[in-house]
Design a protein around this motif. Structure first.
Motif, PDB file in Angstrom:
ATOM      1  N   GLU A  29      34.425  38.332  49.865  1.00 39.59           N
ATOM      2  CA  GLU A  29      33.846  37.554  48.765  1.00 39.59           C
ATOM      3  C   GLU A  29      34.954  37.102  47.818  1.00 39.59           C
ATOM      4  OE1 GLU A  29      30.819  38.119  44.919  1.00 39.59           O
ATOM      5  OE2 GLU A  29      31.624  39.862  45.973  1.00 39.59           O
ATOM      6  N   LEU A  30      35.856  38.016  47.514  1.00 38.52           N
ATOM      7  CA  LEU A  30      36.991  37.704  46.651  1.00 38.52           C
ATOM      8  C   LEU A  30      37.872  36.627  47.287  1.00 38.52           C
ATOM      9  CD1 LEU A  30      39.016  38.297  44.333  1.00 38.52           C
ATOM     10  CD2 LEU A  30      39.879  40.179  45.726  1.00 38.52           C
ATOM     11  N   SER A  31      38.164  36.779  48.573  1.00 34.86           N
ATOM     12  CA  SER A  31      39.013  35.822  49.274  1.00 34.86           C
ATOM     13  C   SER A  31      38.405  34.420  49.271  1.00 34.86           C
ATOM     14  CB  SER A  31      39.248  36.295  50.716  1.00 34.86           C
ATOM     15  OG  SER A  31      40.108  35.418  51.398  1.00 34.86           O
ATOM     16  N   ASN A  32      37.116  34.349  49.532  1.00 31.28           N
ATOM     17  CA  ASN A  32      36.437  33.049  49.548  1.00 31.28           C
ATOM     18  C   ASN A  32      36.441  32.400  48.167  1.00 31.28           C
ATOM     19  OD1 ASN A  32      35.859  33.289  52.287  1.00 31.28           O
ATOM     20  ND2 ASN A  32      33.852  34.229  51.927  1.00 31.28           N
ATOM     21  N   LEU A  99      40.865  35.100  35.313  1.00 24.89           N
ATOM     22  CA  LEU A  99      40.220  33.781  35.420  1.00 24.89           C
ATOM     23  C   LEU A  99      39.350  33.722  36.674  1.00 24.89           C
ATOM     24  CD1 LEU A  99      43.047  31.276  34.365  1.00 24.89           C
ATOM     25  CD2 LEU A  99      40.940  31.813  33.112  1.00 24.89           C
ATOM     26  N   LEU A 100      39.849  34.292  37.765  1.00 23.55           N
ATOM     27  CA  LEU A 100      39.063  34.332  39.002  1.00 23.55           C
ATOM     28  C   LEU A 100      37.836  35.222  38.829  1.00 23.55           C
ATOM     29  CD1 LEU A 100      38.705  33.629  41.987  1.00 23.55           C
ATOM     30  CD2 LEU A 100      40.241  35.538  42.544  1.00 23.55           C
ATOM     31  N   ALA A 101      37.996  36.345  38.159  1.00 23.16           N
ATOM     32  CA  ALA A 101      36.864  37.247  37.915  1.00 23.16           C
ATOM     33  C   ALA A 101      35.766  36.542  37.122  1.00 23.16           C
ATOM     34  CB  ALA A 101      37.340  38.496  37.172  1.00 23.16           C
ATOM     35  N   ASN A 186      29.362  44.430  40.172  1.00 28.78           N
ATOM     36  CA  ASN A 186      29.659  44.042  38.787  1.00 28.78           C
ATOM     37  C   ASN A 186      31.138  44.085  38.441  1.00 28.78           C
ATOM     38  OD1 ASN A 186      26.825  43.846  37.971  1.00 28.78           O
ATOM     39  ND2 ASN A 186      26.799  46.072  38.244  1.00 28.78           N
ATOM     40  N   THR A 187      31.949  44.662  39.345  1.00 30.86           N
ATOM     41  CA  THR A 187      33.323  44.992  39.005  1.00 30.86           C
ATOM     42  C   THR A 187      34.329  44.149  39.780  1.00 30.86           C
ATOM     43  OG1 THR A 187      32.673  47.275  38.539  1.00 30.86           O
ATOM     44  CG2 THR A 187      35.001  46.881  38.911  1.00 30.86           C
ATOM     45  N   PHE A 188      35.400  43.774  39.101  1.00 30.65           N
ATOM     46  CA  PHE A 188      36.521  43.079  39.723  1.00 30.65           C
ATOM     47  C   PHE A 188      37.720  44.014  39.676  1.00 30.65           C
ATOM     48  CE2 PHE A 188      40.241  40.439  39.988  1.00 30.65           C
ATOM     49  CZ  PHE A 188      39.887  39.361  40.788  1.00 30.65           C
ATOM     50  N   TYR A 189      38.322  44.265  40.841  1.00 25.77           N
ATOM     51  CA  TYR A 189      39.520  45.117  40.900  1.00 25.77           C
ATOM     52  C   TYR A 189      40.752  44.241  40.746  1.00 25.77           C
ATOM     53  CZ  TYR A 189      42.938  48.532  42.613  1.00 25.77           C
ATOM     54  OH  TYR A 189      44.028  49.386  42.738  1.00 25.77           O
TER      55      TYR A 189
END
Length: 401
Positions: A29-32, A99-101, A186-189
């Motif tokens: 999901e993060l990569s996309n 910014l991505l988060a 809910n969390t962004f690493y």
């Protein structure tokens, strides 16, 4: 080389996604999301705006006239990442990732930190963006970096000590990954170095490559030619890959990453993964790493809290095997002597991490002719290390020359 990683996140045989299925969904999901926004004018312009107005970029390329004269030989330049807001290169990456988060609709930020500079940058950027922030940090590192812990807490972050194992950076990463899996929706690493499963190594490199892009433009303006050597310290390797990447296609520019030799190149006394390690998998990616007799991550040590990691970014492993970059090591003693040398000769106090790269510069410059140019990435300032150095001098643990 500049087209890597491939679609599966590999730099040659290094990188990839060696993670459980429940985490694979989150990482993809993060990569996309990153692929969706990274080349859009809106994302790029906001990233550049914050680098300029929040962080204070561009950072100068500084000619060390006193040191150059003292050493003889090559001209010595410093890329002054220590003059970034908060005192290190780490904020380049935290701005991009948060910014991505926000684009992904995440509300909470978690991160790991070793020396605390990534933790401070994360806490500051999270405060700017109005996000909840939790930082995992090894108990050992918390003790030797008390100033940075307080700085994180001042800006609203919660600092959680990692109590297992050696209680340093590896354990902080372990616990941060666990917390991410527990609340991934809910969390962004916000990973602090060019390590971890794809897309982190490439994403962090992209955000940190502003260092090399600026340095390339600046040295051409100042000297009318490219440098002969680039030097940067290597723990996970984000400041080094940020400097190296824009020069990878320039065959005449030699690149040297400097790892911590610590108390000596014997097991448990250093963290020189590229110099003495072998390929293996740690924290979801394949790279050079230091292993114990069981094939697991070995105990590591460095005087610098930001360099004591038993693996390294996969792109560095690829550059090593390809022969495009060289990797050497500097001892605690050499780093401390470089710390004091720059302070006394140029009035600039470097971070202990950066002092490893500077130590190599002090050795290399006198061996080269005066028409040669060395750029050392001064990845951070040494304010955070002054109390540690003072205490070690009082204890007799170190005795700078």
């Amino acid at each position: 080389m500049t087209m890597l990683p491939n679609a599966d996140g590999f730099f040659g045989e290094y990188g990839g996604q060696f993670i459980p299925d429940e985490l694979l969904t989150v990482v993809n999901e993060l990569s996309n999301a990153y692929d969706e926004v990274k080349d859009t004018p809106e994302f790029i312009n906001e990233f550049k705006r914050l680098l300029k107005h929040f962080s204070g970029r561009p950072t100068p390329l500084y000619f060390c006239s006193n040191l150059t004269k003292k050493l003889g030989g090559a001209k010595l330049y410093l890329k002054r990442e220590d003059l970034n807001h908060l005192g290190a290169h780490k904020v380049n990456n935290t701005i991009g990732q948060i910014l991505l988060a926000k684009h992904m609709g995440k509300k909470k930020i978690i991160a790991e930190t070793g020396a605390g500079q990534h933790g401070v940058a994360t806490a500051a950027t999270a405060a700017l963006m109005g996000m909840e922030c939790t930082i995992f940090m090894g108990e050992t590192d918390i003790e030797r970096q008390k100033l940075n812990v307080f700085r994180m807490e001042m800006m609203g972050a919660k600092v959680v000590p990692a109590m297992s194992g050696q209680r340093t950076l590896k354990e902080a990463v372990d616990e941060a990954l666990g917390a991410w899996v527990a609340d991934a929706q809910n969390t962004f690493y916000l990973l602090g170095s060019a390590v971890g499963p794809h897309p982190y190594p490439a994403m962090v490199r992209d955000f940190q490559s502003v260092i090399g892009k600026e340095a390339r433009k600046q040295i051409l303006e100042l000297e009318g030619k490219l440098p002969d050597y680039l030097l940067a310290c290597v723990g996970g390797g984000s400041n080094a890959i940020g400097l190296f990447y824009p020069f990878v296609g320039d065959e005449g520019v030699r690149m040297q990453g400097v790892e911590p030799a610590g108390r000596g190149m014997t097991p448990g006394n250093h963290a020189a993964s590229l110099c003495l390690g072998e390929p293996g998998v740690l924290h979801g990616f394949r790279s050079y790493m230091l292993k114990d007799e069981k094939g697991e991550a070995a105990p590591v040590y460095s005087i610098s809290a930001g360099l004591d990691y038993p693996s390294v970014g996969p792109e560095h492993s690829y550059l090593k095997d390809a022969g495009r970059a060289e990797y050497v090591a500097a001892s605690d003693k050499e780093a401390v002597n470089a710390f004091f040398t720059l302070s006394r000769e140029e009035g600039i106090i470097p971070a202990l991490e950066s002092s490893h790269a500077l130590a190599q510069g002090l050795k290399l410059a006198p061996t080269l002719s005066s028409d040669k140019i060395i750029i050392v990435n001064l990845s951070g300032r040494g304010d955070k290390d002054v109390a540690q150095i003072q205490q070690m001098m009082q204890d007799g643990t170190i005795s700078p020359e």
